[in-house]
Design a protein around this motif. Structure first.
Motif, PDB file in Angstrom:
ATOM      1  N   THR A  39     -10.295 -29.955  -9.146  1.00 61.73           N
ATOM      2  CA  THR A  39      -9.089 -29.943 -10.006  1.00 61.73           C
ATOM      3  C   THR A  39      -8.281 -31.430  -9.659  1.00 61.73           C
ATOM      4  OG1 THR A  39      -7.667 -29.349  -8.231  1.00 61.73           O
ATOM      5  CG2 THR A  39      -8.707 -27.578  -9.574  1.00 61.73           C
ATOM      6  N   ALA A  40      -7.614 -31.712 -10.665  1.00 62.09           N
ATOM      7  CA  ALA A  40      -6.669 -33.064 -10.476  1.00 62.09           C
ATOM      8  C   ALA A  40      -6.030 -33.206  -9.234  1.00 62.09           C
ATOM      9  CB  ALA A  40      -5.832 -33.039 -11.794  1.00 62.09           C
ATOM     10  N   SER A  41      -5.383 -31.958  -8.806  1.00 59.08           N
ATOM     11  CA  SER A  41      -4.815 -31.840  -7.708  1.00 59.08           C
ATOM     12  C   SER A  41      -5.292 -32.094  -6.481  1.00 59.08           C
ATOM     13  CB  SER A  41      -4.009 -30.583  -7.547  1.00 59.08           C
ATOM     14  OG  SER A  41      -2.815 -30.484  -8.437  1.00 59.08           O
ATOM     15  N   LYS A  42      -6.491 -31.572  -6.243  1.00 60.66           N
ATOM     16  CA  LYS A  42      -7.288 -31.803  -5.177  1.00 60.66           C
ATOM     17  C   LYS A  42      -8.008 -33.114  -5.233  1.00 60.66           C
ATOM     18  CE  LYS A  42      -8.797 -27.101  -4.677  1.00 60.66           C
ATOM     19  NZ  LYS A  42      -9.973 -25.884  -4.804  1.00 60.66           N
ATOM     20  N   LEU A  43      -8.158 -33.740  -6.430  1.00 53.74           N
ATOM     21  CA  LEU A  43      -8.814 -35.060  -6.360  1.00 53.74           C
ATOM     22  C   LEU A  43      -7.563 -36.127  -6.090  1.00 53.74           C
ATOM     23  CD1 LEU A  43     -11.162 -36.955  -7.079  1.00 53.74           C
ATOM     24  CD2 LEU A  43     -10.383 -36.768  -9.741  1.00 53.74           C
ATOM     25  N   ALA A  44      -6.442 -35.725  -6.330  1.00 53.88           N
ATOM     26  CA  ALA A  44      -5.028 -36.415  -5.921  1.00 53.88           C
ATOM     27  C   ALA A  44      -4.994 -36.598  -4.391  1.00 53.88           C
ATOM     28  CB  ALA A  44      -3.981 -36.010  -6.999  1.00 53.88           C
ATOM     29  N   LEU A  45      -5.286 -35.127  -3.787  1.00 53.28           N
ATOM     30  CA  LEU A  45      -5.341 -35.097  -2.487  1.00 53.28           C
ATOM     31  C   LEU A  45      -6.329 -36.319  -1.836  1.00 53.28           C
ATOM     32  CD1 LEU A  45      -4.158 -34.064   0.100  1.00 53.28           C
ATOM     33  CD2 LEU A  45      -5.538 -31.805  -0.185  1.00 53.28           C
ATOM     34  N   GLN A  46      -7.421 -36.240  -2.173  1.00 49.42           N
ATOM     35  CA  GLN A  46      -8.551 -36.848  -1.714  1.00 49.42           C
ATOM     36  C   GLN A  46      -8.120 -38.427  -1.810  1.00 49.42           C
ATOM     37  OE1 GLN A  46     -11.993 -35.903  -3.766  1.00 49.42           O
ATOM     38  NE2 GLN A  46     -12.147 -33.934  -3.061  1.00 49.42           N
ATOM     39  N   ILE A  47      -7.564 -38.931  -2.922  1.00 50.21           N
ATOM     40  CA  ILE A  47      -7.246 -40.361  -3.271  1.00 50.21           C
ATOM     41  C   ILE A  47      -5.848 -40.656  -2.176  1.00 50.21           C
ATOM     42  CG2 ILE A  47      -5.937 -41.789  -4.976  1.00 50.21           C
ATOM     43  CD1 ILE A  47      -7.420 -39.965  -6.887  1.00 50.21           C
ATOM     44  N   ALA A  48      -5.039 -39.667  -1.972  1.00 48.79           N
ATOM     45  CA  ALA A  48      -3.890 -39.907  -1.061  1.00 48.79           C
ATOM     46  C   ALA A  48      -4.352 -39.939   0.529  1.00 48.79           C
ATOM     47  CB  ALA A  48      -3.142 -38.493  -0.975  1.00 48.79           C
TER      48      ALA A  48
END
Length: 80
Positions: A39-48
């Motif tokens: 998901t976009a949220s999980k990908l954003a967490l990886q980026i964070a």
């Protein structure tokens, strides 16, 4: 496609945060997430977790641009 910046809420576990992105970057993030079967949220967490400085919105923009670059280079090498 919207060119203005608009906030998008992503969820990290029980925490919600807002990422302000232009429409094109949000669409890019979602497409990359689908390609990676997440998901976009999980990908954003990886980026964070990987970002070294700056804010999350900037880190997401850089990530999306990097992914587009990798994809473009891959296409070029396949044509040769």
């Amino acid at each position: 496609m919207k060119s203005g910046i608009s906030p998008h809420t992503v969820t990290f576990g029980r925490n919600k945060t807002s990422i302000s992105l232009e429409g094109a970057f949000w669409i890019g993030l979602r497409k990359i997430a689908r390609r990676k079967q997440t998901t976009a949220s999980k990908l954003a967490l990886q980026i964070a977790r990987k970002k070294h400085r700056g804010n999350l919105s900037s880190a997401v923009r850089v990530f999306v641009l990097d992914q587009l670059h990798v994809q473009a280079v891959g296409r070029k090498s396949k044509r040769k």
